[in-house]
Design a protein around this motif. Structure first.
Motif, PDB file in Angstrom:
ATOM      1  N   TRP A  87       8.647   8.605  -9.669  1.00 37.60           N
ATOM      2  CA  TRP A  87       7.648   8.475  -8.605  1.00 37.60           C
ATOM      3  C   TRP A  87       8.246   8.094  -7.268  1.00 37.60           C
ATOM      4  O   TRP A  87       7.779   8.530  -6.234  1.00 37.60           O
ATOM      5  N   THR A  88       9.345   7.304  -7.259  1.00 41.70           N
ATOM      6  CA  THR A  88       9.966   6.985  -5.965  1.00 41.70           C
ATOM      7  C   THR A  88      10.422   8.260  -5.274  1.00 41.70           C
ATOM      8  O   THR A  88      10.214   8.418  -4.073  1.00 41.70           O
ATOM      9  N   SER A  89      11.018   9.177  -6.045  1.00 35.11           N
ATOM     10  CA  SER A  89      11.521  10.372  -5.373  1.00 35.11           C
ATOM     11  C   SER A  89      10.362  11.234  -4.880  1.00 35.11           C
ATOM     12  O   SER A  89      10.474  11.890  -3.860  1.00 35.11           O
ATOM     13  N   ARG A  90       9.223  11.185  -5.582  1.00 27.89           N
ATOM     14  CA  ARG A  90       8.068  11.932  -5.067  1.00 27.89           C
ATOM     15  C   ARG A  90       7.523  11.280  -3.792  1.00 27.89           C
ATOM     16  O   ARG A  90       7.165  11.968  -2.841  1.00 27.89           O
ATOM     17  N   ILE A  91       7.446   9.927  -3.771  1.00 28.59           N
ATOM     18  CA  ILE A  91       6.981   9.250  -2.548  1.00 28.59           C
ATOM     19  C   ILE A  91       7.923   9.602  -1.388  1.00 28.59           C
ATOM     20  O   ILE A  91       7.486   9.860  -0.269  1.00 28.59           O
ATOM     21  N   ASP A  92       9.232   9.627  -1.678  1.00 29.05           N
ATOM     22  CA  ASP A  92      10.197   9.943  -0.623  1.00 29.05           C
ATOM     23  C   ASP A  92      10.047  11.368  -0.104  1.00 29.05           C
ATOM     24  O   ASP A  92      10.129  11.611   1.088  1.00 29.05           O
ATOM     25  N   SER A  93       9.823  12.318  -1.031  1.00 35.67           N
ATOM     26  CA  SER A  93       9.924  13.715  -0.619  1.00 35.67           C
ATOM     27  C   SER A  93       8.591  14.318  -0.170  1.00 35.67           C
ATOM     28  O   SER A  93       8.578  15.167   0.708  1.00 35.67           O
ATOM     29  N   ASP A 102      -3.096  12.894  -3.943  1.00 37.43           N
ATOM     30  CA  ASP A 102      -2.691  12.828  -5.347  1.00 37.43           C
ATOM     31  C   ASP A 102      -3.111  11.482  -5.957  1.00 37.43           C
ATOM     32  O   ASP A 102      -2.544  10.440  -5.626  1.00 37.43           O
ATOM     33  N   PRO A 103      -4.134  11.490  -6.833  1.00 39.19           N
ATOM     34  CA  PRO A 103      -4.660  10.218  -7.353  1.00 39.19           C
ATOM     35  C   PRO A 103      -3.605   9.391  -8.106  1.00 39.19           C
ATOM     36  O   PRO A 103      -3.624   8.154  -8.016  1.00 39.19           O
ATOM     37  N   ASP A 104      -2.668  10.061  -8.818  1.00 38.46           N
ATOM     38  CA  ASP A 104      -1.656   9.299  -9.558  1.00 38.46           C
ATOM     39  C   ASP A 104      -0.732   8.548  -8.602  1.00 38.46           C
ATOM     40  O   ASP A 104      -0.428   7.375  -8.789  1.00 38.46           O
ATOM     41  N   LEU A 105      -0.277   9.266  -7.559  1.00 40.55           N
ATOM     42  CA  LEU A 105       0.610   8.617  -6.593  1.00 40.55           C
ATOM     43  C   LEU A 105      -0.132   7.521  -5.832  1.00 40.55           C
ATOM     44  O   LEU A 105       0.421   6.468  -5.547  1.00 40.55           O
ATOM     45  N   MET A 106      -1.422   7.762  -5.519  1.00 43.58           N
ATOM     46  CA  MET A 106      -2.169   6.746  -4.783  1.00 43.58           C
ATOM     47  C   MET A 106      -2.389   5.505  -5.645  1.00 43.58           C
ATOM     48  O   MET A 106      -2.456   4.391  -5.128  1.00 43.58           O
ATOM     49  N   ALA A 107      -2.481   5.686  -6.980  1.00 46.13           N
ATOM     50  CA  ALA A 107      -2.592   4.512  -7.859  1.00 46.13           C
ATOM     51  C   ALA A 107      -1.333   3.663  -7.731  1.00 46.13           C
ATOM     52  O   ALA A 107      -1.402   2.432  -7.673  1.00 46.13           O
ATOM     53  N   ILE A 108      -0.173   4.330  -7.645  1.00 46.31           N
ATOM     54  CA  ILE A 108       1.090   3.606  -7.468  1.00 46.31           C
ATOM     55  C   ILE A 108       1.129   2.945  -6.089  1.00 46.31           C
ATOM     56  O   ILE A 108       1.546   1.802  -5.941  1.00 46.31           O
ATOM     57  N   ILE A 278       8.503   1.135   3.342  1.00 45.62           N
ATOM     58  CA  ILE A 278       7.763   1.274   4.603  1.00 45.62           C
ATOM     59  C   ILE A 278       6.718   2.384   4.457  1.00 45.62           C
ATOM     60  O   ILE A 278       5.570   2.250   4.875  1.00 45.62           O
ATOM     61  N   LYS A 279       7.102   3.458   3.780  1.00 47.31           N
ATOM     62  CA  LYS A 279       6.161   4.560   3.576  1.00 47.31           C
ATOM     63  C   LYS A 279       5.002   4.105   2.677  1.00 47.31           C
ATOM     64  O   LYS A 279       3.837   4.388   2.953  1.00 47.31           O
ATOM     65  N   LEU A 280       5.343   3.369   1.600  1.00 52.85           N
ATOM     66  CA  LEU A 280       4.307   2.858   0.701  1.00 52.85           C
ATOM     67  C   LEU A 280       3.337   1.944   1.448  1.00 52.85           C
ATOM     68  O   LEU A 280       2.117   2.036   1.265  1.00 52.85           O
ATOM     69  N   LEU A 281       3.874   1.061   2.315  1.00 53.79           N
ATOM     70  CA  LEU A 281       3.004   0.138   3.059  1.00 53.79           C
ATOM     71  C   LEU A 281       2.123   0.884   4.053  1.00 53.79           C
ATOM     72  O   LEU A 281       0.961   0.530   4.243  1.00 53.79           O
ATOM     73  N   THR A 282       2.682   1.927   4.687  1.00 58.70           N
ATOM     74  CA  THR A 282       1.888   2.751   5.596  1.00 58.70           C
ATOM     75  C   THR A 282       0.697   3.350   4.847  1.00 58.70           C
ATOM     76  O   THR A 282      -0.452   3.256   5.288  1.00 58.70           O
TER      77      THR A 282
END
Ligand code: HEC
Ligand code: HEC
Length: 293
Positions: A87-93, A102-108, A278-282
């Motif tokens: 999931w980190t690499s998906r958040i990055d890319s 994406d509900p799964d990524l937003m849950a993370i 930083i991306k996650l917090l945004t």
């Protein structure tokens, strides 16, 4: 000489010992106790053979079953790392919009973002991100710098009025202390600003003074706060017409802001938080805002 005999009352044999006429019965150990002892012994012996047990000079006896808690822990840590990696690499890319859809990524994002926010941002912005005196509400207040994801990420990365050479710079001038406006003009413009968020106050104020306040505002304040006083994301100057205040909307606090100026400091997070964080917090902050509307 000890003499064995059968006790008449209990029917048990005696041990043959006698002390001043008192004889001791030779009561056998109950068979249930024997059964228990034997089972427990067999169990313990087999357990030491099957499981890691005896210490030795070059390590310990590992047991025939090869059970090892450390291996189990290492394995689950490795599994978690692999899952996290994916999931980190998906958040990055992925770009912001894709993640937001994406509900799964937003849950993370919600889970990890809440923890990151609690550790790094809550001290100033509050655990619920709704601000504290001097620290803006990030959930409900109109943004000072813009609410598209790139802008928010940039604000978090470089900070505001901080030490980073790239930091955003925003200063409310000290119109009183630096003698840019006379006392009477400050009072007039403060009254005018009060009526922007509380129009009902105008009825109790002198109309000529309010008109003077409006023109002082147009000459001295509109350049940063906008002609309509609704704030300008270019200057980071806030909207003065709503009910959200960084410092406070009562007359004394507004006057303090205008007289002494303000320059809130938001630290730069580059180097302290990874680009992924930083991306996650945004995404986390924007998600809180989206749920508010
Ligand atoms: C030391 C206190 C402090 C900490 C810690 C802090 N902030 Fe801030 N933040 C501020 C202040 C003060 C402002 C407003 C600065 C200004 O514009 O005058 C601000 C502004 C912001 C803004 C811009 C709001 C807008 O309206 O445009 C965002 C976004 C933000 N902070 C996010 C965060 C995040 C995310 C964290 C945690 C990583 C964080 N802040 C940690 C003090 C802090
Ligand atoms: C150079 C740009 C600039 C000018 C000119 C300016 N302001 Fe500001 N003002 C700001 C900025 C930036 C902030 C936010 C400061 C902060 O958050 O630390 C601010 C904050 C304020 C606040 C506090 C708002 C709150 O949420 O608590 C008030 C009130 C205010 N300004 C009124 C005025 C008035 C009245 C004038 C004209 C006399 C004026 N400003 C002129 C940039 C400016």
């Amino acid at each position: 000489m000890a003499r064995l005999e059968r006790d008449k009352v209990s029917g048990q044999m005696t041990t043959g010992h006698e002390w001043n006429g008192i004889k001791e019965l030779n009561t056998p150990v109950p068979s249930i106790l024997w059964a228990f002892l034997i089972t427990a012994t067999i169990f313990s012996v087999s357990w030491t053979v099957l499981m890691p047990s005896w210490p030795g000079i070059n390590g310990y006896f590992r047991g025939l079953l090869g059970v090892d808690q450390r291996v189990a822990v290492t394995q689950s840590v490795e599994e978690a790392a692999v899952e996290r990696e994916s999931w980190t690499s998906r958040i990055d890319s992925e770009d912001f919009a894709t993640i937001q859809a994406d509900p799964d990524l937003m849950a993370i994002v919600r889970e990890t973002g809440a923890a990151l926010f609690g550790d790094n941002c809550a001290a100033c912005h509050g655990t619920n991100a709704r601000g504290n005196p001097g620290y803006p509400n990030l959930v409900a207040a109109p943004v000072m710098w813009g609410d598209d994801p790139e802008t928010v990420a940039e604000t978090i990365r470089v900070g505001i009025n901080g030490t980073s050479p790239e930091a955003r710079y925003a200063q409310m001038l000290a119109f009183g202390r630096d003698q840019m406006l006379a006392r009477a003009d400050i009072d007039a413009v403060v009254s005018y600003v009060e009526t922007l968020s509380q129009p009902e106050l105008a009825a109790g104020m002198d109309a000529g003074m309010l008109a003077a306040g409006a023109s002082i505002f147009a000459d001295n304040c509109a350049g940063c706060h906008g002609e309509d006083a609704r704030g300008m994301t270019d200057t980071g100057a806030p909207n003065l017409t709503d009910h959200y205040w960084t410092y406070g909307g009562d007359r004394a606090t507004i006057r303090h802001s205008v007289y002494y100026g303000r320059a809130g400091t938001m630290p730069s997070w580059e180097g302290r938080l990874s680009p992924t964080h930083i991306k996650l917090l945004t995404l986390y902050v924007l998600d809180l805002r989206a749920n508010e509307q």
